[in-house]
Design a protein around this motif. Structure first.
Motif, PDB file in Angstrom:
ATOM      1  N   SER A 104       0.847  -1.189   0.000  1.00 22.82           N
ATOM      2  CA  SER A 104       0.000   0.000   0.000  1.00 22.82           C
ATOM      3  C   SER A 104       0.885   1.243   0.000  1.00 22.82           C
ATOM      4  O   SER A 104       2.116   1.152   0.097  1.00 22.82           O
ATOM      5  CB  SER A 104      -0.915   0.015   1.225  1.00 22.82           C
ATOM      6  OG  SER A 104      -0.182   0.350   2.396  1.00 22.82           O
ATOM      7  N   LEU A 105       0.268   2.389  -0.041  1.00 25.99           N
ATOM      8  CA  LEU A 105       1.012   3.641   0.035  1.00 25.99           C
ATOM      9  C   LEU A 105       1.799   3.753   1.335  1.00 25.99           C
ATOM     10  O   LEU A 105       2.823   4.424   1.388  1.00 25.99           O
ATOM     11  CB  LEU A 105       0.072   4.840  -0.129  1.00 25.99           C
ATOM     12  CG  LEU A 105      -0.542   5.002  -1.517  1.00 25.99           C
ATOM     13  CD1 LEU A 105      -1.648   6.056  -1.491  1.00 25.99           C
ATOM     14  CD2 LEU A 105       0.526   5.365  -2.550  1.00 25.99           C
ATOM     15  N   ASP A 106       1.349   3.087   2.371  1.00 22.33           N
ATOM     16  CA  ASP A 106       2.064   3.109   3.655  1.00 22.33           C
ATOM     17  C   ASP A 106       3.408   2.387   3.581  1.00 22.33           C
ATOM     18  O   ASP A 106       4.243   2.532   4.473  1.00 22.33           O
ATOM     19  CB  ASP A 106       1.208   2.494   4.762  1.00 22.33           C
ATOM     20  CG  ASP A 106       0.021   3.355   5.133  1.00 22.33           C
ATOM     21  OD1 ASP A 106       0.000   4.557   4.782  1.00 22.33           O
ATOM     22  OD2 ASP A 106      -0.907   2.819   5.773  1.00 22.33           O
ATOM     23  N   ASP A 107       3.630   1.607   2.530  1.00 23.50           N
ATOM     24  CA  ASP A 107       4.880   0.871   2.355  1.00 23.50           C
ATOM     25  C   ASP A 107       5.899   1.624   1.493  1.00 23.50           C
ATOM     26  O   ASP A 107       6.990   1.125   1.239  1.00 23.50           O
ATOM     27  CB  ASP A 107       4.601  -0.495   1.721  1.00 23.50           C
ATOM     28  CG  ASP A 107       3.750  -1.371   2.623  1.00 23.50           C
ATOM     29  OD1 ASP A 107       4.126  -1.548   3.797  1.00 23.50           O
ATOM     30  OD2 ASP A 107       2.702  -1.859   2.156  1.00 23.50           O
ATOM     31  N   TYR A 164      -1.686  11.587   1.569  1.00 25.32           N
ATOM     32  CA  TYR A 164      -1.428  10.210   1.156  1.00 25.32           C
ATOM     33  C   TYR A 164      -0.243   9.579   1.884  1.00 25.32           C
ATOM     34  O   TYR A 164      -0.198   8.357   2.040  1.00 25.32           O
ATOM     35  CB  TYR A 164      -1.196  10.140  -0.359  1.00 25.32           C
ATOM     36  CG  TYR A 164      -2.473  10.297  -1.146  1.00 25.32           C
ATOM     37  CD1 TYR A 164      -3.353   9.222  -1.321  1.00 25.32           C
ATOM     38  CD2 TYR A 164      -2.817  11.519  -1.707  1.00 25.32           C
ATOM     39  CE1 TYR A 164      -4.525   9.365  -2.046  1.00 25.32           C
ATOM     40  CE2 TYR A 164      -3.993  11.672  -2.434  1.00 25.32           C
ATOM     41  CZ  TYR A 164      -4.840  10.592  -2.599  1.00 25.32           C
ATOM     42  OH  TYR A 164      -6.011  10.728  -3.312  1.00 25.32           O
ATOM     43  N   PHE A 165       0.711  10.385   2.309  1.00 28.99           N
ATOM     44  CA  PHE A 165       1.912   9.847   2.939  1.00 28.99           C
ATOM     45  C   PHE A 165       2.048  10.240   4.401  1.00 28.99           C
ATOM     46  O   PHE A 165       3.156  10.312   4.945  1.00 28.99           O
ATOM     47  CB  PHE A 165       3.155  10.283   2.155  1.00 28.99           C
ATOM     48  CG  PHE A 165       3.308   9.576   0.839  1.00 28.99           C
ATOM     49  CD1 PHE A 165       3.122   8.210   0.729  1.00 28.99           C
ATOM     50  CD2 PHE A 165       3.649  10.292  -0.292  1.00 28.99           C
ATOM     51  CE1 PHE A 165       3.275   7.549  -0.488  1.00 28.99           C
ATOM     52  CE2 PHE A 165       3.808   9.651  -1.517  1.00 28.99           C
ATOM     53  CZ  PHE A 165       3.618   8.278  -1.617  1.00 28.99           C
ATOM     54  N   LYS A 220       1.462   8.527   6.993  1.00 25.53           N
ATOM     55  CA  LYS A 220       2.072   7.439   7.755  1.00 25.53           C
ATOM     56  C   LYS A 220       3.455   7.075   7.207  1.00 25.53           C
ATOM     57  O   LYS A 220       4.401   6.921   7.976  1.00 25.53           O
ATOM     58  CB  LYS A 220       1.172   6.200   7.736  1.00 25.53           C
ATOM     59  CG  LYS A 220       1.719   5.063   8.543  1.00 25.53           C
ATOM     60  CD  LYS A 220       0.771   3.893   8.607  1.00 25.53           C
ATOM     61  CE  LYS A 220       1.393   2.761   9.419  1.00 25.53           C
ATOM     62  NZ  LYS A 220       0.551   1.573   9.444  1.00 25.53           N
ATOM     63  N   ALA A 221       3.596   6.933   5.897  1.00 26.54           N
ATOM     64  CA  ALA A 221       4.845   6.436   5.306  1.00 26.54           C
ATOM     65  C   ALA A 221       6.003   7.422   5.440  1.00 26.54           C
ATOM     66  O   ALA A 221       7.131   7.016   5.692  1.00 26.54           O
ATOM     67  CB  ALA A 221       4.629   6.093   3.832  1.00 26.54           C
ATOM     68  N   ARG A 222       5.719   8.713   5.214  1.00 25.11           N
ATOM     69  CA  ARG A 222       6.746   9.758   5.270  1.00 25.11           C
ATOM     70  C   ARG A 222       8.011   9.340   4.521  1.00 25.11           C
ATOM     71  O   ARG A 222       9.119   9.327   5.072  1.00 25.11           O
ATOM     72  CB  ARG A 222       7.069  10.119   6.714  1.00 25.11           C
ATOM     73  CG  ARG A 222       5.885  10.549   7.577  1.00 25.11           C
ATOM     74  CD  ARG A 222       5.408  11.955   7.277  1.00 25.11           C
ATOM     75  NE  ARG A 222       6.410  12.961   7.483  1.00 25.11           N
ATOM     76  CZ  ARG A 222       6.668  13.575   8.630  1.00 25.11           C
ATOM     77  NH1 ARG A 222       5.949  13.299   9.704  1.00 25.11           N
ATOM     78  NH2 ARG A 222       7.605  14.485   8.711  1.00 25.11           N
ATOM     79  N   ALA A 259       8.557   1.045  -3.091  1.00 23.65           N
ATOM     80  CA  ALA A 259       7.970   0.571  -1.836  1.00 23.65           C
ATOM     81  C   ALA A 259       8.643  -0.733  -1.423  1.00 23.65           C
ATOM     82  O   ALA A 259       9.265  -1.408  -2.239  1.00 23.65           O
ATOM     83  CB  ALA A 259       6.460   0.356  -1.997  1.00 23.65           C
TER      84      ALA A 259
END
Length: 128
Positions: free
Chosen positions: A69-72, A96-97, A99-101, A124
């Motif tokens: 996912s986008l979190d990855d 969108y980011f 969490k991922a940063r 990712a």
């Protein structure tokens, strides 16, 4: 042996230009530069905000097919055609980011077609 597979958006341009929407290599996922093109309607929205959300929609679909996912996302490259677009798109990137940063780069450059305003490329890593 490491899993390696290609993911396609279904765009005829992928075959013509000899690339894949994404390549999965083990736990790493490399998503090609992606525009906000709406493949269901076969059109590109005129609006920068709509194109930006479309980029993320297309990237999220490729990542989902790869089991991520986008979190990855760990690395992102943004390409915009006008430096002034930054103020508009930065808050969208943050949504969108959140969490991922990921590590990020913003580039101002011309894109393949004049109606394209933004293109986004991500890398990712699946948690595994």
């Amino acid at each position: 042996m490491t899993e390696r597979r290609r993911i396609s958006s279904g765009s005829a341009f992928e075959a013509e230009a000899g690339y894949s929407r994404a390549v999965v290599d083990g736990n790493d996922i490399f998503v090609s530069g992606t525009t906000g093109y709406d493949y269901a309607a076969m059109e590109l929205p005129e609006d920068l905000v709509a194109q930006t959300h479309g980029c993320f929609r297309n990237i999220a679909a490729a990542l989902a097919e790869a089991g991520a996912s986008l979190d990855d996302v760990i690395r992102v490259r943004y390409i915009v055609t006008e430096a002034d677009y930054a103020a508009t798109v930065f808050p969208i990137f943050g949504q969108y980011f959140a969490k991922a940063r990921p590590a990020a780069t913003l580039i101002v450059a011309g894109l393949l077609q004049p109606q394209m305003k933004i293109e986004i490329e991500v890398t990712a890593r699946r948690q595994g």
